[in-house]
Write a protein that holds these residues in place. Structure first.
Motif, short mmCIF file in Angstrom:
data_model
loop_
_atom_site.label_atom_id
_atom_site.label_comp_id
_atom_site.label_asym_id
_atom_site.label_seq_id
_atom_site.Cartn_x
_atom_site.Cartn_y
_atom_site.Cartn_z
N VAL A 45 0.84 -1.20 0.00
CA VAL A 45 0.00 0.00 0.00
C VAL A 45 0.87 1.25 0.00
CG1 VAL A 45 -1.57 1.37 1.43
CG2 VAL A 45 -2.03 -1.05 1.04
N VAL A 46 1.89 1.27 0.83
CA VAL A 46 2.78 2.44 0.90
C VAL A 46 3.51 2.63 -0.43
CG1 VAL A 46 4.83 3.40 2.02
CG2 VAL A 46 3.04 2.30 3.40
N ALA A 47 3.99 1.53 -1.01
CA ALA A 47 4.69 1.62 -2.29
C ALA A 47 3.74 2.11 -3.39
CB ALA A 47 5.27 0.26 -2.67
N THR A 48 2.49 1.65 -3.36
CA THR A 48 1.51 2.10 -4.34
C THR A 48 1.24 3.59 -4.20
OG1 THR A 48 0.46 -0.09 -4.37
CG2 THR A 48 -0.86 1.75 -5.17
N ALA A 49 1.14 4.06 -2.96
CA ALA A 49 0.94 5.50 -2.73
C ALA A 49 2.12 6.31 -3.26
CB ALA A 49 0.75 5.76 -1.24
N ASP A 50 3.31 5.72 -3.24
CA ASP A 50 4.51 6.41 -3.73
C ASP A 50 4.66 6.33 -5.25
OD1 ASP A 50 5.21 7.20 -1.20
OD2 ASP A 50 6.55 5.50 -0.83
N GLY A 51 3.69 5.73 -5.93
CA GLY A 51 3.72 5.70 -7.39
C GLY A 51 4.28 4.44 -7.99
N GLN A 52 4.60 3.44 -7.16
CA GLN A 52 5.11 2.18 -7.69
C GLN A 52 3.94 1.26 -8.06
OE1 GLN A 52 8.21 0.34 -5.25
NE2 GLN A 52 8.47 2.28 -4.16
N ALA A 53 4.15 0.45 -9.08
CA ALA A 53 3.16 -0.56 -9.48
C ALA A 53 3.61 -1.90 -8.91
CB ALA A 53 3.03 -0.62 -10.99
N VAL A 54 2.97 -2.33 -7.86
CA VAL A 54 3.32 -3.58 -7.18
C VAL A 54 2.53 -4.71 -7.79
CG1 VAL A 54 3.39 -4.80 -4.98
CG2 VAL A 54 3.80 -2.32 -5.05
N LEU A 55 3.21 -5.75 -8.24
CA LEU A 55 2.55 -6.92 -8.79
C LEU A 55 3.09 -8.17 -8.12
CD1 LEU A 55 2.44 -6.27 -12.66
CD2 LEU A 55 0.54 -6.16 -11.05
N GLY A 56 2.19 -9.05 -7.71
CA GLY A 56 2.61 -10.32 -7.17
C GLY A 56 3.08 -11.23 -8.29
N PRO A 57 3.65 -12.38 -7.96
CA PRO A 57 4.10 -13.30 -9.00
C PRO A 57 2.93 -13.75 -9.85
CG PRO A 57 4.03 -14.38 -6.86
CD PRO A 57 3.81 -12.92 -6.61
N GLY A 58 3.13 -13.78 -11.15
CA GLY A 58 2.06 -14.18 -12.04
C GLY A 58 2.52 -14.10 -13.47
N PRO A 59 1.60 -14.21 -14.40
CA PRO A 59 1.95 -14.20 -15.81
C PRO A 59 2.39 -12.84 -16.28
CG PRO A 59 -0.42 -14.16 -15.54
CD PRO A 59 0.16 -14.35 -14.18
N GLY A 60 3.14 -12.82 -17.34
CA GLY A 60 3.55 -11.56 -17.94
C GLY A 60 2.43 -10.97 -18.76
N PRO A 61 2.68 -9.81 -19.40
CA PRO A 61 1.65 -9.15 -20.19
C PRO A 61 1.07 -10.08 -21.25
CG PRO A 61 3.58 -7.74 -19.94
CD PRO A 61 3.96 -9.09 -19.41
N GLY A 62 -0.26 -10.10 -21.30
CA GLY A 62 -0.93 -10.89 -22.33
C GLY A 62 -1.08 -12.36 -21.99
N ALA A 63 -0.48 -12.80 -20.88
CA ALA A 63 -0.63 -14.20 -20.51
C ALA A 63 -2.06 -14.45 -20.05
CB ALA A 63 0.35 -14.57 -19.41
N ALA A 64 -2.51 -15.68 -20.17
CA ALA A 64 -3.88 -16.00 -19.81
C ALA A 64 -3.90 -17.27 -18.99
CB ALA A 64 -4.71 -16.19 -21.08
N PRO A 65 -4.97 -17.49 -18.19
CA PRO A 65 -5.10 -18.73 -17.46
C PRO A 65 -5.08 -19.92 -18.41
CG PRO A 65 -6.71 -17.11 -16.71
CD PRO A 65 -6.06 -16.55 -17.93
N ALA A 66 -4.83 -21.09 -17.85
CA ALA A 66 -4.64 -22.28 -18.68
C ALA A 66 -5.81 -22.54 -19.62
CB ALA A 66 -4.44 -23.50 -17.77
N GLY A 67 -7.04 -22.28 -19.15
CA GLY A 67 -8.21 -22.56 -19.97
C GLY A 67 -8.37 -21.65 -21.15
N VAL A 68 -7.63 -20.51 -21.17
CA VAL A 68 -7.75 -19.58 -22.28
C VAL A 68 -6.40 -19.35 -22.95
CG1 VAL A 68 -9.82 -18.43 -21.45
CG2 VAL A 68 -7.61 -17.64 -20.64
N ALA A 69 -5.53 -20.33 -22.87
CA ALA A 69 -4.23 -20.22 -23.52
C ALA A 69 -4.41 -20.17 -25.03
CB ALA A 69 -3.36 -21.43 -23.14
N GLY A 70 -3.45 -19.56 -25.70
CA GLY A 70 -3.50 -19.48 -27.15
C GLY A 70 -4.04 -18.18 -27.67
N LEU A 71 -4.53 -17.31 -26.79
CA LEU A 71 -5.01 -16.00 -27.21
C LEU A 71 -3.83 -15.06 -27.40
CD1 LEU A 71 -8.07 -15.50 -24.83
CD2 LEU A 71 -8.04 -16.51 -27.12
#
Length: 218
Positions: free
Chosen positions: A123-149
């Motif tokens: 929350v503090v980092a977000t207030a300071d203008g940082q974009a905090v992201l937890g571990p997960g797919p990169g841009p454009g990645a999709a869940p397994a059921g919608v792979a291939g998009l």
């Protein structure tokens, strides 16, 4: 000595979870939870512009979605930062919004980040203008059921699954409404999202949320 205190509006459906999250956030002296709210309508009524630094909002609300609420409140107050909270990895939703909102959004998965202290730091980092992201797919990645998009198709699906209209998704992504319609048509075909009783939009949203492609109904 504590410097600036980050003012938070917390919007979470379930009362006990909301209370626990607020208590955990306020254990950090840099954070003050000004609003503990249970839904979209309440937040729109009570969160005034320039009174809150960070909106911490649950992805799915009983009366709407956290994405739609965050966008509405940022339209009122472009200085408002948003942290999307979910029980799954929704970083692809935040990545779809990148560069399309007045301030970058953050995302924290409760499953990947159960520590209230870590949430307060995000929350503090977000207030300071940082974009905090937890571990997960990169841009454009999709869940397994919608792979291939493609990246564009995945971004459209991510926003539509959050309850955004075609026009709203088009505005966020800098596309025309017709382009969004065309992307969705491809998504529906790729997922086999068709049936006589349920709209392909609903089936596609379910596939996105569950990670399992729907079975076409005959």
């Amino acid at each position: 000595m504590v410097g600036r205190v980050v003012r938070v509006a917390l919007v979470v459906d379930e009362a006990l979870s909301r209370a626990a999250l607020a208590q955990g956030l306020e254990a950090d002296p840099r954070v003050a939870v000004l609003h503990r709210l249970g839904g979209r309508r309440e937040a729109l009524d009570r969160v005034d512009p320039r009174t809150v630094d960070v909106l911490v909002v649950e992805e799915a609300l009983a009366d709407g979605t956290g994405v739609e609420l965050g966008m509405r409140l940022q339209e009122r107050d472009p200085d408002l930062a948003v942290l999307l909270l979910s029980g799954r990895d929704a970083s692809d939703v935040v990545l779809a919004l990148r560069g399309r909102t007045p301030r970058p959004w953050s995302h924290v998965s409760r499953r990947a980040c159960p520590d209230p202290g870590a949430l307060a730091r995000a929350v503090v980092a977000t207030a300071d203008g940082q974009a905090v992201l937890g571990p997960g797919p990169g841009p454009g990645a999709a869940p397994a059921g919608v792979a291939g998009l493609t990246a564009a198709q995945g971004a459209v699906l991510a926003l539509v699954a959050q309850g955004l209209s075609n026009r709203a998704a088009a505005r966020v992504l800098g596309l025309s409404p017709r382009s969004v319609e065309n992307h969705l048509a491809v998504v529906y075909r790729a997922l086999g999202a068709a049936g006589p009783d349920v709209s392909p939009r609903v089936l596609a949203a379910l596939a996105y949320r569950t990670g399992a492609a729907p079975r076409a109904a005959g």
